[in-house]
Design an enzyme around this catalytic site. Structure first.
Site, PDB file in Angstrom:
ATOM      1  CG  HIS A 119      41.737  29.854  39.486  1.00 28.63           C
ATOM      2  ND1 HIS A 119      43.088  29.610  39.445  1.00 28.63           N
ATOM      3  CD2 HIS A 119      41.128  28.711  39.090  1.00 28.63           C
ATOM      4  CE1 HIS A 119      43.286  28.361  39.039  1.00 28.63           C
ATOM      5  NE2 HIS A 119      42.108  27.798  38.819  1.00 28.63           N
ATOM      6  CB  CYS A 140      45.355  29.960  36.443  1.00 26.69           C
ATOM      7  SG  CYS A 140      44.890  31.478  37.306  1.00 26.69           S
TER       8      CYS A 140
END
Length: 152
Positions: free
Chosen positions: A26, A115
């Protein structure tokens, strides 16, 4: 609270990579500290009312600013495009863009707007996802063979 784990000290505008699995991480942008707590801006579908993931898409995602420790206990600074693209000034360009994006609905797409794409867009002004390119590079030859067999 602060950064009490063994992670490097980031500077505002740095890309932080939080490992999630063997193949995926992430990503977010280090936003800075407020009252001694470090924050990261990141694209997430978390807490979304209509979090529908369909073919790698979440119809309702948003940029959020969360404490770093909420996003992940371990991270690394991943400014991997610095040698190819100039990074943008955090105070004059990146921070105002993050502040404007917070809370607005964004379509999350694992292939075209995830992301990592969002983090590189903030830092460099361009979308790039090395992890998706890597996975795609492994999948594409298999897909290509399947389609070529169908055409024969």
């Amino acid at each position: 609270m602060g950064l009490n784990h063994s992670c490097p000290q980031p500077f505002p505008g740095d890309i932080l990579e939080f490992p999630r699995s063997k193949h995926f991480s992430h990503f977010g942008i280090y936003y800075g500290e407020k009252d001694g707590v470090p924050y990261v801006a990141h694209l997430t579908a978390r807490d979304s009312d209509s979090k529908i993931v369909l073919f790698g898409r979440a119809l309702k995602s948003t940029v959020k600013i969360d404490p770093v420790d909420v996003v992940g206990k371990k991270y690394k600074i991943s400014n991997y495009l610095d040698d190819k693209h100039p990074y943008r000034d955090f105070q004059t360009l990146v921070k105002p863009e993050i502040d404007e994006a917070v809370g607005k609905c964004v379509t999350y797409d694992i292939l075209f707007h995830n992301c990592e794409h969002q983090a590189t867009l903030f830092r460099y002004g361009l979308k790039k996802s090395v992890q998706i390119e890597s996975i795609y590079g492994k999948i594409y030859p298999t897909w290509k063979q399947l389609f070529e067999k169908k055409l024969l």
